[in-house]
Design a protein around this motif. Structure first.
Motif, PDB file in Angstrom:
ATOM      1  N   GLU A  14      54.766 -36.364  50.544  1.00 15.52           N
ATOM      2  CA  GLU A  14      54.356 -37.427  50.067  1.00 15.52           C
ATOM      3  C   GLU A  14      53.429 -36.992  48.570  1.00 15.52           C
ATOM      4  N   ARG A  15      52.469 -35.880  48.653  1.00 14.65           N
ATOM      5  CA  ARG A  15      51.872 -35.187  47.562  1.00 14.65           C
ATOM      6  C   ARG A  15      52.840 -34.688  46.565  1.00 14.65           C
ATOM      7  N   ASN A  16      53.693 -34.005  47.345  1.00  9.62           N
ATOM      8  CA  ASN A  16      54.697 -33.311  46.180  1.00  9.62           C
ATOM      9  C   ASN A  16      55.426 -34.204  45.365  1.00  9.62           C
ATOM     10  N   ARG A  17      55.972 -35.380  45.961  1.00  7.92           N
ATOM     11  CA  ARG A  17      56.669 -36.446  45.412  1.00  7.92           C
ATOM     12  C   ARG A  17      55.718 -37.061  44.223  1.00  7.92           C
ATOM     13  N   LEU A  18      54.270 -37.481  44.700  1.00  7.75           N
ATOM     14  CA  LEU A  18      53.402 -38.018  43.908  1.00  7.75           C
ATOM     15  C   LEU A  18      52.991 -37.061  42.528  1.00  7.75           C
ATOM     16  N   ASN A  19      52.999 -35.845  42.630  1.00  8.05           N
ATOM     17  CA  ASN A  19      52.775 -34.693  41.512  1.00  8.05           C
ATOM     18  C   ASN A  19      53.914 -34.760  40.668  1.00  8.05           C
ATOM     19  N   ASN A  20      55.190 -35.179  40.972  1.00  5.28           N
ATOM     20  CA  ASN A  20      56.471 -35.270  39.942  1.00  5.28           C
ATOM     21  C   ASN A  20      56.875 -36.731  39.850  1.00  5.28           C
ATOM     22  N   GLN A  21      56.021 -37.848  40.078  1.00  3.81           N
ATOM     23  CA  GLN A  21      56.586 -39.148  40.126  1.00  3.81           C
ATOM     24  C   GLN A  21      57.085 -39.197  38.851  1.00  3.81           C
ATOM     25  N   ALA A  22      56.816 -39.305  37.909  1.00  2.00           N
ATOM     26  CA  ALA A  22      57.649 -39.595  36.521  1.00  2.00           C
ATOM     27  C   ALA A  22      58.993 -39.164  36.496  1.00  2.00           C
ATOM     28  N   TYR A  23      59.322 -37.942  37.107  1.00  2.00           N
ATOM     29  CA  TYR A  23      60.356 -37.214  36.838  1.00  2.00           C
ATOM     30  C   TYR A  23      61.380 -37.696  37.806  1.00  2.00           C
ATOM     31  N   VAL A  24      60.680 -37.808  39.106  1.00  2.00           N
ATOM     32  CA  VAL A  24      61.286 -38.230  40.394  1.00  2.00           C
ATOM     33  C   VAL A  24      61.851 -39.606  40.244  1.00  2.00           C
ATOM     34  N   ASP A  25      61.296 -40.547  39.354  1.00  2.00           N
ATOM     35  CA  ASP A  25      61.784 -41.847  39.255  1.00  2.00           C
ATOM     36  C   ASP A  25      62.942 -41.718  38.391  1.00  2.00           C
ATOM     37  N   ARG A  26      63.000 -40.984  37.505  1.00  2.00           N
ATOM     38  CA  ARG A  26      64.177 -40.806  36.662  1.00  2.00           C
ATOM     39  C   ARG A  26      65.437 -40.076  37.601  1.00  2.00           C
ATOM     40  N   LEU A  27      65.194 -39.258  38.359  1.00  2.00           N
ATOM     41  CA  LEU A  27      66.127 -38.657  39.247  1.00  2.00           C
ATOM     42  C   LEU A  27      66.661 -39.597  40.139  1.00  2.00           C
ATOM     43  N   MET A  28      65.820 -40.642  40.717  1.00  2.10           N
ATOM     44  CA  MET A  28      66.356 -41.389  41.646  1.00  2.10           C
ATOM     45  C   MET A  28      67.077 -42.696  41.099  1.00  2.10           C
ATOM     46  N   ALA A  29      66.753 -42.747  39.788  1.00  5.10           N
ATOM     47  CA  ALA A  29      67.574 -43.887  39.177  1.00  5.10           C
ATOM     48  C   ALA A  29      68.798 -43.504  38.575  1.00  5.10           C
ATOM     49  N   ALA A  30      69.041 -42.265  38.611  1.00  4.43           N
ATOM     50  CA  ALA A  30      70.488 -41.803  38.256  1.00  4.43           C
ATOM     51  C   ALA A  30      71.363 -41.561  39.478  1.00  4.43           C
TER      52      ALA A  30
END
Length: 194
Positions: free
Chosen positions: A60-76
């Motif tokens: 959860e913390r790892n994902r939160l630390n990278n959230q803006a980029y995670v959202d873009r990766l998950m949308a692709a």
């Protein structure tokens, strides 16, 4: 398809800028929706700080630390990674993106540390576009890490299901204008078929 195009080169007037232009034109011709992630232009911080390292194994913390980029990766559902090869590896900026994005809670499930599970099954296609200053035989002599990252490492996170292509221009430092032009045309053609 929704393509996350990860671009890593610091110079706006480089040969890589010309490659990116042709690649994006090819993807547009094919009707893909492209999210251009220009790591240098966006000021991506590649550093895995002490706090980020402490948080790394907490999904959860790892994902939160990278959230803006995670959202873009998950949308692709497709990933294109474009970069020069420096010292027989990807630039530090891109390596930092890999280090931060392909970790627990984002790209892999480590809830059973002995059996990591991939989490990017939504990524159907991966393509790498790279240049090398040295000839291919020298890259092979060094085991060609960039090629292996694109063709072996990244697909694992998709469960091995993603179709993968790798487009490389070797010995770019002595490449003629004609050879560079052929590579640009090849990249555009391949991206229009992506």
């Amino acid at each position: 398809m929704r393509v996350l195009y990860v671009y890593c080169h610091p110079l706006e007037d480089s040969f890589h800028a010309a490659i990116r232009k042709e690649a994006l034109a090819g993807l547009a011709e094919a009707g893909h929706d492209v999210d251009l992630l220009d790591l240098y232009a966006e000021g991506f911080d590649p550093v895995l700080t002490a706090q980020r390292r402490r948080d790394y194994h907490d999904p959860e913390r790892n994902r939160l630390n990278n959230q803006a980029y995670v959202d873009r990766l998950m949308a692709a559902n497709a990933l294109v990674v474009q970069f020069p090869t420096w010292s027989f590896g990807p630039p530090a900026m891109l390596k930092g993106w890999f280090d931060r994005m392909f970790g627990p809670g984002i790209a892999l499930d480590l809830s059973d540390a002995g059996h990591a599970k991939p989490m990017l099954s939504h990524i159907e296609r991966i393509s790498g576009i790279a240049t090398y200053g040295r000839p291919r035989w020298q890259a092979i002599g060094m085991a060609d890490p960039p090629r292996k990252i694109i063709k072996r490492y990244l697909p694992w996170f998709t469960g091995g299901k993603a179709r993968v292509r790798y487009h490389a221009l070797y010995h770019m430092n002595v490449a003629t204008v004609a050879k560079r032009g052929r590579f640009l045309a090849r990249v555009r053609r391949e991206m229009s078929r992506f």
